[in-house]
Motif scaffolding. Structure first.
Motif, PDB file in Angstrom:
ATOM      1  N   THR A 164      40.088 -39.557 -56.510  1.00  0.00           N
ATOM      2  CA  THR A 164      40.158 -39.778 -57.953  1.00  0.00           C
ATOM      3  C   THR A 164      40.244 -38.458 -58.707  1.00  0.00           C
ATOM      4  O   THR A 164      41.022 -38.302 -59.651  1.00  0.00           O
ATOM      5  CB  THR A 164      38.932 -40.575 -58.428  1.00  0.00           C
ATOM      6  N   GLU A 165      39.452 -37.487 -58.279  1.00  0.00           N
ATOM      7  CA  GLU A 165      39.451 -36.178 -58.936  1.00  0.00           C
ATOM      8  C   GLU A 165      40.777 -35.450 -58.724  1.00  0.00           C
ATOM      9  O   GLU A 165      41.265 -34.754 -59.620  1.00  0.00           O
ATOM     10  CB  GLU A 165      38.298 -35.335 -58.401  1.00  0.00           C
ATOM     11  N   ALA A 166      41.381 -35.625 -57.546  1.00  0.00           N
ATOM     12  CA  ALA A 166      42.655 -34.961 -57.258  1.00  0.00           C
ATOM     13  C   ALA A 166      43.755 -35.435 -58.200  1.00  0.00           C
ATOM     14  O   ALA A 166      44.636 -34.659 -58.586  1.00  0.00           O
ATOM     15  CB  ALA A 166      43.055 -35.212 -55.803  1.00  0.00           C
ATOM     16  N   ALA A 167      43.709 -36.708 -58.598  1.00  0.00           N
ATOM     17  CA  ALA A 167      44.718 -37.227 -59.513  1.00  0.00           C
ATOM     18  C   ALA A 167      44.647 -36.548 -60.880  1.00  0.00           C
ATOM     19  O   ALA A 167      45.617 -36.574 -61.647  1.00  0.00           O
ATOM     20  CB  ALA A 167      44.547 -38.737 -59.669  1.00  0.00           C
ATOM     21  N   LEU A 168      43.500 -35.923 -61.189  1.00  0.00           N
ATOM     22  CA  LEU A 168      43.320 -35.270 -62.484  1.00  0.00           C
ATOM     23  C   LEU A 168      43.598 -33.772 -62.447  1.00  0.00           C
ATOM     24  O   LEU A 168      43.457 -33.094 -63.469  1.00  0.00           O
ATOM     25  CB  LEU A 168      41.884 -35.502 -62.966  1.00  0.00           C
TER      26      LEU A 168
ATOM     27  N   GLY B 178      55.924 -36.527 -63.334  1.00  0.00           N
ATOM     28  CA  GLY B 178      55.767 -36.815 -61.918  1.00  0.00           C
ATOM     29  C   GLY B 178      54.323 -37.112 -61.604  1.00  0.00           C
ATOM     30  O   GLY B 178      53.417 -36.574 -62.269  1.00  0.00           O
ATOM     31  N   PRO B 179      54.070 -37.945 -60.618  1.00  0.00           N
ATOM     32  CA  PRO B 179      52.681 -38.268 -60.276  1.00  0.00           C
ATOM     33  C   PRO B 179      51.987 -37.095 -59.625  1.00  0.00           C
ATOM     34  O   PRO B 179      52.627 -36.168 -59.121  1.00  0.00           O
ATOM     35  CB  PRO B 179      52.844 -39.432 -59.292  1.00  0.00           C
ATOM     36  N   ALA B 180      50.643 -37.128 -59.653  1.00  0.00           N
ATOM     37  CA  ALA B 180      49.882 -36.122 -58.906  1.00  0.00           C
ATOM     38  C   ALA B 180      50.164 -36.322 -57.421  1.00  0.00           C
ATOM     39  O   ALA B 180      50.106 -37.446 -56.912  1.00  0.00           O
ATOM     40  CB  ALA B 180      48.396 -36.285 -59.191  1.00  0.00           C
ATOM     41  N   ARG B 181      50.507 -35.261 -56.738  1.00  0.00           N
ATOM     42  CA  ARG B 181      50.832 -35.350 -55.311  1.00  0.00           C
ATOM     43  C   ARG B 181      49.732 -34.637 -54.530  1.00  0.00           C
ATOM     44  O   ARG B 181      49.640 -33.411 -54.560  1.00  0.00           O
ATOM     45  CB  ARG B 181      52.211 -34.753 -55.039  1.00  0.00           C
ATOM     46  N   ALA B 182      48.904 -35.425 -53.856  1.00  0.00           N
ATOM     47  CA  ALA B 182      47.735 -34.886 -53.161  1.00  0.00           C
ATOM     48  C   ALA B 182      47.645 -35.492 -51.777  1.00  0.00           C
ATOM     49  O   ALA B 182      47.923 -36.682 -51.577  1.00  0.00           O
ATOM     50  CB  ALA B 182      46.465 -35.187 -53.957  1.00  0.00           C
ATOM     51  N   VAL B 183      47.249 -34.674 -50.809  1.00  0.00           N
ATOM     52  CA  VAL B 183      47.112 -35.118 -49.427  1.00  0.00           C
ATOM     53  C   VAL B 183      45.792 -34.592 -48.872  1.00  0.00           C
ATOM     54  O   VAL B 183      45.393 -33.459 -49.155  1.00  0.00           O
ATOM     55  CB  VAL B 183      48.315 -34.640 -48.574  1.00  0.00           C
ATOM     56  N   ALA B 184      45.113 -35.417 -48.107  1.00  0.00           N
ATOM     57  CA  ALA B 184      43.801 -35.052 -47.577  1.00  0.00           C
ATOM     58  C   ALA B 184      43.926 -33.979 -46.499  1.00  0.00           C
ATOM     59  O   ALA B 184      44.793 -34.043 -45.621  1.00  0.00           O
ATOM     60  CB  ALA B 184      43.108 -36.282 -47.004  1.00  0.00           C
ATOM     61  N   LEU B 185      43.035 -32.985 -46.572  1.00  0.00           N
ATOM     62  CA  LEU B 185      42.893 -31.981 -45.516  1.00  0.00           C
ATOM     63  C   LEU B 185      41.676 -32.293 -44.655  1.00  0.00           C
ATOM     64  O   LEU B 185      41.650 -31.998 -43.462  1.00  0.00           O
ATOM     65  CB  LEU B 185      42.747 -30.590 -46.125  1.00  0.00           C
ATOM     66  N   SER B 186      40.660 -32.847 -45.277  1.00  0.00           N
ATOM     67  CA  SER B 186      39.419 -33.245 -44.607  1.00  0.00           C
ATOM     68  C   SER B 186      38.741 -34.261 -45.519  1.00  0.00           C
ATOM     69  O   SER B 186      39.260 -34.581 -46.598  1.00  0.00           O
ATOM     70  CB  SER B 186      38.510 -32.038 -44.371  1.00  0.00           C
ATOM     71  N   ALA B 187      37.578 -34.730 -45.129  1.00  0.00           N
ATOM     72  CA  ALA B 187      36.854 -35.667 -45.986  1.00  0.00           C
ATOM     73  C   ALA B 187      36.475 -35.020 -47.309  1.00  0.00           C
ATOM     74  O   ALA B 187      36.349 -35.712 -48.329  1.00  0.00           O
ATOM     75  CB  ALA B 187      35.607 -36.174 -45.268  1.00  0.00           C
TER      76      ALA B 187
END
Length: 292
Positions: free
Chosen positions: A163-167, A221-230
């Motif tokens: 959720t925070e990454a989208a911001l 454009g949408p926030a583009r985020a990918v997990a690196l770890s938990a």
């Protein structure tokens, strides 16, 4: 039946395609037209699709080699389309380096993925699926410090962090438009985003007596985020700087025109950031280019 009534009924049959007759040609054509085609949903990138999609860089290299600016525009999207197109039209020589030796960041969301190319020097790329094919959306974004590595197979981030990454794009915008820091957004000392704010604040004084306004906004454009770890995610977004420079009152010419920019020029800043549950937001890659 009176001839007048018979003629009227015959006309109605023709207009309505009734009475067992064939419909008018335009009605028949409309009935036979297939439904409008819609683009298929974008695919989710995986290990088998990312490698050939990375080959877009080779296609771009060939387009640059041929000075094919239309080809460059066709192979790019998002932030890279205005940057690559302007560079090709403006210089028509000196194509970018051809990057290789990639590792991939594969998000759960369909329609995009990222890559870290390790040769000739570490740089991040974002690829987006648009118009039925993969295109370059951003990059090369030179890595800052030790390059970020992809997480393990199946890694997922904590839902609150997602959720925070989208911001993150909004945090960049807030920081760059809030020099007093009243909104509480912070970046570590030496971070390129802090340097960018310092530059935005200093530039109007540097071009005096000319007048300069700088608008800051996010590229669509949408926030583009990918997990690196938990507890960490890699995020990509793009900021647009729009400059409006005018001579001071009573003059018709600029004293200190901005280098490489027209009086109403545009610059794009591509950002790669790591959002950490413990360390906050840190910029790990940045690239700037004139888009107009």
């Amino acid at each position: 039946m009176p001839l007048r009534l018979l003629a009227l009924l015959t006309g109605l049959c023709v207009l309505t395609a009734g009475c067992g007759g064939r419909p008018p040609a335009d009605v028949a054509a409309a009935e036979q037209e297939p439904p409008a085609a819609t683009d298929p949903p974008p695919p989710r990138a995986d290990a088998t699709t990312a490698e050939p999609a990375f080959g877009v860089l080779t296609e771009l290299d060939e387009a640059w080699k041929r000075h094919d600016c239309a080809g460059v525009a066709d192979l790019t999207a998002w932030a890279e389309k205005p940057l690559g197109g302007r560079a090709c039209e403006g210089t028509r020589n000196g194509r970018p380096a051809l990057y290789s030796d990639p590792v991939f960041f594969l998000p759960d969301e369909p329609g995009w993925f990222a890559a870290l190319a390790r040769k000739p020097s570490p740089a991040y790329f974002v690829f987006v699926f648009e118009g039925g094919r993969w295109r370059l959306g951003a990059g090369p974004i030179p890595a800052r410090g030790e390059p970020v590595r992809p997480g393990g197979t199946g890694v997922t981030a904590d839902p609150d962090l997602v959720t925070e990454a989208a911001l993150v794009p909004q945090r960049h915008l807030t920081f760059l438009t809030d020099p007093a820091g009243v909104n509480g957004v912070r970046f570590p000392a030496g971070d390129p985003v802090r340097g960018l704010l310092d530059e935005i604040l200093a530039r109007p004084a540097q071009v005096r007596p000319d007048r300069l306004d700088i608008d800051v906004e996010l590229v669509d454009g949408p926030a583009r985020a990918v997990a690196l770890s938990a507890g960490s995610m890699l995020v990509f977004d793009v900021v647009r700087l729009t400059y409006r420079q005018r001579p001071k009152a009573g003059r018709t010419a600029l004293r200190h025109p901005l280098k490489g920019l027209s009086p109403e020029g545009t610059e794009l800043v591509e950002l790669a950031s790591v959002l950490s549950a413990t360390k906050g937001l840190t910029t790990v890659g940045t690239r700037r280019g004139i888009a107009g």
